[in-house]
Structure formats: C-alpha cells, structure tokens
Scaffold this motif. Structure first.
Motif, PDB file in Angstrom:
ATOM      1  N   LYS A 144      41.663  45.844  91.625  1.00 39.35           N
ATOM      2  CA  LYS A 144      42.527  46.539  92.122  1.00 39.35           C
ATOM      3  C   LYS A 144      43.158  47.450  91.056  1.00 39.35           C
ATOM      4  O   LYS A 144      43.382  48.854  91.373  1.00 39.35           O
ATOM      5  N   PHE A 145      43.334  47.083  89.746  1.00 35.97           N
ATOM      6  CA  PHE A 145      43.939  47.922  88.781  1.00 35.97           C
ATOM      7  C   PHE A 145      42.935  48.872  88.323  1.00 35.97           C
ATOM      8  O   PHE A 145      43.395  50.053  88.195  1.00 35.97           O
ATOM      9  N   GLN A 146      41.688  48.509  88.483  1.00 39.60           N
ATOM     10  CA  GLN A 146      40.793  49.602  88.048  1.00 39.60           C
ATOM     11  C   GLN A 146      40.378  50.396  88.805  1.00 39.60           C
ATOM     12  O   GLN A 146      40.045  51.562  88.575  1.00 39.60           O
ATOM     13  N   GLN A 147      40.459  49.969  90.391  1.00 41.93           N
ATOM     14  CA  GLN A 147      40.274  50.974  91.392  1.00 41.93           C
ATOM     15  C   GLN A 147      41.664  52.317  91.168  1.00 41.93           C
ATOM     16  O   GLN A 147      41.370  53.420  91.506  1.00 41.93           O
ATOM     17  N   LEU A 148      42.900  51.731  90.994  1.00 40.24           N
ATOM     18  CA  LEU A 148      43.881  52.777  90.606  1.00 40.24           C
ATOM     19  C   LEU A 148      43.572  53.470  89.479  1.00 40.24           C
ATOM     20  O   LEU A 148      43.847  54.706  89.480  1.00 40.24           O
ATOM     21  N   LEU A 149      42.951  52.908  88.170  1.00 43.06           N
ATOM     22  CA  LEU A 149      42.844  53.775  87.173  1.00 43.06           C
ATOM     23  C   LEU A 149      41.612  54.795  87.618  1.00 43.06           C
ATOM     24  O   LEU A 149      41.559  55.943  87.125  1.00 43.06           O
ATOM     25  N   ASP A 150      40.639  54.554  88.431  1.00 50.89           N
ATOM     26  CA  ASP A 150      39.575  55.363  88.675  1.00 50.89           C
ATOM     27  C   ASP A 150      40.187  56.492  89.442  1.00 50.89           C
ATOM     28  O   ASP A 150      39.584  57.622  89.450  1.00 50.89           O
ATOM     29  N   LYS A 151      41.348  56.281  90.328  1.00 50.26           N
ATOM     30  CA  LYS A 151      41.785  57.335  90.955  1.00 50.26           C
ATOM     31  C   LYS A 151      42.902  58.087  90.197  1.00 50.26           C
ATOM     32  O   LYS A 151      43.314  59.386  90.591  1.00 50.26           O
ATOM     33  N   LEU A 152      43.355  57.693  88.936  1.00 57.30           N
ATOM     34  CA  LEU A 152      44.462  58.173  88.451  1.00 57.30           C
ATOM     35  C   LEU A 152      43.962  58.068  86.708  1.00 57.30           C
ATOM     36  O   LEU A 152      44.467  57.382  86.098  1.00 57.30           O
ATOM     37  N   PRO A 153      43.300  58.768  86.347  1.00 55.45           N
ATOM     38  CA  PRO A 153      42.631  58.738  85.078  1.00 55.45           C
ATOM     39  C   PRO A 153      43.653  58.999  84.028  1.00 55.45           C
ATOM     40  O   PRO A 153      44.739  59.894  84.413  1.00 55.45           O
ATOM     41  N   ASN A 154      43.523  58.737  83.024  1.00 51.49           N
ATOM     42  CA  ASN A 154      44.416  58.819  81.642  1.00 51.49           C
ATOM     43  C   ASN A 154      45.831  58.265  82.139  1.00 51.49           C
ATOM     44  O   ASN A 154      46.728  59.213  81.828  1.00 51.49           O
ATOM     45  N   SER A 155      45.929  57.282  82.745  1.00 59.03           N
ATOM     46  CA  SER A 155      47.197  56.813  82.993  1.00 59.03           C
ATOM     47  C   SER A 155      47.908  55.703  82.396  1.00 59.03           C
ATOM     48  O   SER A 155      48.579  54.620  82.968  1.00 59.03           O
ATOM     49  N   LEU A 156      47.012  55.378  81.287  1.00 56.22           N
ATOM     50  CA  LEU A 156      47.596  54.270  80.265  1.00 56.22           C
ATOM     51  C   LEU A 156      48.375  54.691  78.988  1.00 56.22           C
ATOM     52  O   LEU A 156      48.274  54.104  77.958  1.00 56.22           O
ATOM     53  N   ASP A 157      48.888  56.077  78.988  1.00 59.24           N
ATOM     54  CA  ASP A 157      49.488  56.541  78.008  1.00 59.24           C
ATOM     55  C   ASP A 157      50.590  55.766  77.278  1.00 59.24           C
ATOM     56  O   ASP A 157      50.562  55.665  76.011  1.00 59.24           O
ATOM     57  N   HIS A 158      51.585  55.080  78.277  1.00 56.70           N
ATOM     58  CA  HIS A 158      52.619  54.294  77.719  1.00 56.70           C
ATOM     59  C   HIS A 158      52.257  53.090  77.050  1.00 56.70           C
ATOM     60  O   HIS A 158      52.821  52.686  76.112  1.00 56.70           O
ATOM     61  N   THR A 159      50.976  52.490  77.505  1.00 55.57           N
ATOM     62  CA  THR A 159      50.460  51.472  77.050  1.00 55.57           C
ATOM     63  C   THR A 159      49.895  51.463  75.692  1.00 55.57           C
ATOM     64  O   THR A 159      50.274  50.736  75.003  1.00 55.57           O
ATOM     65  N   ARG A 160      49.458  52.529  75.653  1.00 58.63           N
ATOM     66  CA  ARG A 160      48.693  52.977  74.180  1.00 58.63           C
ATOM     67  C   ARG A 160      49.590  53.414  73.265  1.00 58.63           C
ATOM     68  O   ARG A 160      49.741  52.767  72.020  1.00 58.63           O
ATOM     69  N   GLU A 161      50.847  54.172  73.535  1.00 59.48           N
ATOM     70  CA  GLU A 161      51.833  54.252  72.889  1.00 59.48           C
ATOM     71  C   GLU A 161      52.555  52.989  72.243  1.00 59.48           C
ATOM     72  O   GLU A 161      52.959  52.671  71.176  1.00 59.48           O
ATOM     73  N   TRP A 162      52.901  51.860  73.384  1.00 60.04           N
ATOM     74  CA  TRP A 162      53.351  50.739  72.892  1.00 60.04           C
ATOM     75  C   TRP A 162      52.533  50.003  71.964  1.00 60.04           C
ATOM     76  O   TRP A 162      53.007  49.168  70.873  1.00 60.04           O
ATOM     77  N   LEU A 163      51.301  49.825  72.233  1.00 56.69           N
ATOM     78  CA  LEU A 163      50.312  49.103  71.073  1.00 56.69           C
ATOM     79  C   LEU A 163      50.323  49.874  69.941  1.00 56.69           C
ATOM     80  O   LEU A 163      50.004  49.015  68.786  1.00 56.69           O
TER      81      LEU A 163
END
Length: 507
Positions: free
Chosen positions: A229-248
C-alpha cells in the motif's frame, strides 16, 4: 524482516526507487532536491489518495495498538454539527410520533424503521447463525408487514417485543442491562428510538470484536500489506520521502562525525563503520547502515516539535513516539530529582521505608501533562513538596532539621534540573537513552539487559517505555528497510554505480 532488494542483473526488473519512482535512477546524496514542477491532482485523485492513507492507517493502528477500538462519531454539544444533527433527529422522531398517533395510524416511517432494524439484526449474525437468520427473515417479513399496515392490523408492540428478545440473544454482556431497560418502555416512538440507539452500540461492539479476531491474522501479513500500500501511494505521489531523506542524512552526518572516536556506549547493531573500496571521500571508512538508522531512531526521542517535519515513514507512529518522548522526559526529571535528593539527604534518610516512593509519586503528579516551558515552575513546586517530605521524615527518625542554607540548596538544585544542560539531568538522560537503544536492536525486545546504575527508582516504568518504543521501531524497520537502504546507500556512497555491489551491510 525484509532485506533490501538484491542487485539487479541484466534483464531483471529494477527495484523501485526509495521515493517511489522508476528503478535505476540516481538520486542526489544530500541537499535540496532539484526543482520539480508541482503535480496537479484532481479532486477524485486526492480523494482516492486520502482513502488509501485512511485504510493504511487503520490497519497499522489495529496491529500496533492492542487497545484500538472504533467509536461512534461524537460532536461537541455546542458545535454546529451537533445542533444540526439534534434538530434533524428531533424533527424525524416528532414526525414519527405524529404518524403513529394519527387516526388511523400512518405506518409509512415505522415500516422504514423496521426494515432498518431487520438489516441491523442480520448484520450482527455470524456465518453459522443460519437458524436465527431464518427466524428473523420470517418474523420481520417486510411484505407481510406492509400488508398488515394497509389493513390496519399491524402490531408494533408484538414486533418490538420480538426485536428486543433477539437483541438480548445477540448483544455482548456489557449491553445486557441496556437491552433489559428497553422492555419497560411503552411509548412506541421512544421505544423505536432507543432500539436504534442500542443497535448502533451493538454494531460497534461487533465491529470491534471482528477487529480483535482479525488482529492475529493481520500480524502475520501486515508488513507485506503495508509495503504494498505504501508503494502504491509513492507511485501516485513521487518525491514524497523528502523529510525521511533529511532525517537520515542528519543521522548519517552525526555518525560520520563521531566515527573517529570510540562510541560512549555499545552500538545496537553491529559495528558503527564499514571499510569499503571506492568510497566517495578519501577515507575508506563509512558508517554502517544499521548504525545510521539506529541513530535516526534515537534522535526521535529528542525531536523538537514544530521545528522540523516528521519523516513520512513515521507519520503513522508520530503520536505514539511523541508520547514515548514525553514519558522519557518525565522519567529523566523524576530520576534526576530523586538522585539530587538522595545526594543531599544521604542513604540513611532515603533508605527509610516508603520515602522514595512518596517522593516519586509527588514528583510525577506535579509533572503530569506539563510542557517543557512550564517545567521550571513545576520543579519549584516539586522542591517545596520534596522538602516537606524530607523534613517530615527527619522528624520521624529523630534527626535534626535541615538548616536554612541546606533547604535553599536542595530546592535550588531541584529547580536547576529544568535546564537541559544540567549535569545531573544530562547524565540521567544519557543513561536512559543508552538503555532504550538496546530495545531497537534486531533481538532487542527479547534479549537480557543490564539495568543502568542510578535508575533503579524508575526501573518498572523504563522497561515499559522501552518495550513500547522497541515494538514501534522494530515494526517500522521491517516495513521500510528497503526504502531506508536505498536512501542511505545513495547518501553514504553517492558516486557508487547503481548496479555495483557496495558490500554494505543491511538492517
């Protein structure tokens, strides 16, 4: 725990990027993402995404929150929504009363209500209730009821009596008293209204029973379901892990900066660094994926609200983690207060039966629900209460009372704990965080742990917080390991080829 996807071979389908885009694309290691025109979504697409998030959140909550229950929507008594609802409901039931009081009675709305009552009763049946299903269909035969109403022979009392008997057979024990109370009602309008209300509660009971029954099954498949389900959401909303990338990225920078010095505490997942050929910098040592991710998880306990956006992969657990953070802060202050008091009063006084428990209880009560901004004010009250308890105990044991200077010193030291840079508070906080870090290792929830010195007074509470923290983190690690691995490999080895074997560890 799912492992990061294997290196693709020629002809293989590339794994999805960590931001949901197509496989094989190279992402920047850090810094702002390249400007991308905002994607315009239709209202239907937005509603679809909202529904997907809602379903994912509910399933996630069912598995992680053993106390999760569905509840009927409620509005504030003074809200517009509540006033509108009450007005419409009153109009409906007033109209029904007029119809039933007419001569001859008008059963139009009553028949509609009986149809809905029948459907509600049928919805409460389990698959093997075949005989009861047949009985309800026969007793509430809507075609026969309409014919009786047309000929003035409809017996509302007889029908509601049957309904109440069936409700008594189907309801949970907690509803027995309410169902029995309905039998004393004689006004048909009031009785139908109350039947509807209690049936609504019974339907909610059945939903929550179903949730409890499904929880074990969901736990066996939740990771695969949530990943899909999370991958399906990412397919609909690309580039939506910016805050996760910043945190890491922040965690990676912290681990890299400290990797040249021996860690103050044992790492919770293997070594803190790995020697790699072809690293981007002149050094051949980069942090391990596990050490960076664990640092990121531990940073959640120091999250400053309002300053940064929470990582997208942790949003479903944000409330849980913030509650853990608040409990950790409270336990830190309680342990610091008890340590300061023990240092001032000595082991003889603090060894007196019950005094530590009383000091702990009063400190916890005064700190309950307070924000960090009011901590100093609360600790003034804590100092007063601690001094009163100490003075009372000294008197009971026959010891001389504290001097004025010693009283002022004790209160001052307790008040100074409000400062996050306070030495005692800092030491306690480090020990608590070090202990909690043990719970997020791969086998952290089941392994034996040595309890830190000076924290015996909060042992029970700290163990409970540790298990809660570890449960959330372990599930998050399982669920999002492929995404974290993809981000961190690009952060730690920005110049590595996408298909190259980096030799880095997994989670």
């Amino acid at each position: 725990m799912p492992n990061p996807r294997p290196r693709a071979r020629s002809g293989d389908k590339q794994p999805p990027r960590e931001d949901g885009g197509s496989g094989g694309e190279k992402l920047p290691a850090s810094g702002p993402s390249p400007a991308i025109p905002p994607q315009v979504l239709s209202m239907n697409k937005l509603q679809e995404i909202t529904d997907d998030i809602s379903k994912l959140t509910i399933v996630h909550e069912i598995v992680l929150n053993s106390d999760f229950k569905l509840q009927a929507a409620s509005f504030s008594p003074d809200s517009l929504e509540n006033r509108v609802k009450e007005t419409l409901h009153k109009a409906f039931w007033d109209n029904l009363e007029e119809q039933l009081s007419a001569s001859p009675p008008d059963y139009t709305w009553a028949i509609q209500l009986l149809q809905e009552i029948k459907e509600a009763l049928l919805s409460l049946l389990l698959p093997w209730h075949n005989q009861l299903r047949s009985q309800i269909e026969e007793a509430l035969d809507m075609e026969l009821i309409r014919q009786e109403a047309e000929h003035g022979a409809l017996d509302i009392h007889s029908l509601t009596t049957y309904v109440l008997g069936t409700m008594a057979r189907l309801c949970a024990p907690i509803r027995d008293e309410e169902v029995q109370g309905l039998q004393s009602l004689t006004d048909p309008t009031q009785l139908l209204r109350e039947i509807f209300r209690v049936l609504g509660l019974m339907k909610m009971d059945m939903l929550n029973f179903t949730i409890q029954s499904l929880r074990t099954h969901l736990q066996d498949h939740i990771v695969q379901y949530e990943q899909k389900k999370f991958q399906q959401l990412l397919d609909k909303l690309p580039n939506s892990l910016d805050h996760t990338r910043e945190w890491l990225c922040k965690a990676a920078a912290e681990v890299s900066a400290s990797s040249s010095q021996p860690p103050p505490h044992p790492t919770v997942s293997g070594s803190a660094a790995t020697h790699l050929p072809g690293a981007a910098s002149s050094s051949t040592t980069v942090p391990s994926l596990g050490s960076v991710l664990n640092r990121g998880y531990m940073n959640l306990l120091c999250w400053e609200p309002g300053q940064k956006e929470y990582p997208e992969t942790l949003l479903m657990d944000q409330a849980r983690l913030q509650e853990v953070q608040a409990q950790v802060n409270q336990l830190t202050i309680i342990a610091a207060v008890l340590l300061v008091t023990s240092g001032m009063c000595g082991s003889t006084l603090c060894g007196s039966p019950g005094i530590v428990a009383r000091l702990k209880r009063v400190t916890k009560v005064l700190l309950e629900g307070l924000s960090c901004t009011r901590c100093e004010e609360a600790l003034e009250d804590v100092g007063d209460q601690v001094l009163q308890e100490v003075s009372r105990t000294l008197s009971q044991l026959g010891y001389p009372a504290f001097t004025t200077d010693k009283c002022a010193s004790l209160k001052g030291q307790i008040k100074s704990i409000a400062d996050k840079g306070n030495a005692v508070r800092h030491v306690i906080e480090q020990r608590i965080h070090s202990f909690l870090s043990l719970f997020i290792s791969p086998d952290g929830l089941n392994s034996q742990k040595d309890f830190p010195k000076g924290l015996d007074t909060i042992q029970e509470e700290l163990l409970e917080v540790g298990h809660r923290f570890g449960s959330v983190i372990q599930h998050n690690r399982q669920l999002f390991a492929p995404y974290y691995s993809g981000i961190l490999k690009k952060v730690l080895l920005p110049d590595a080829e996408p298909d190259s074997d980096t030799g880095m560890d997994s989670f």
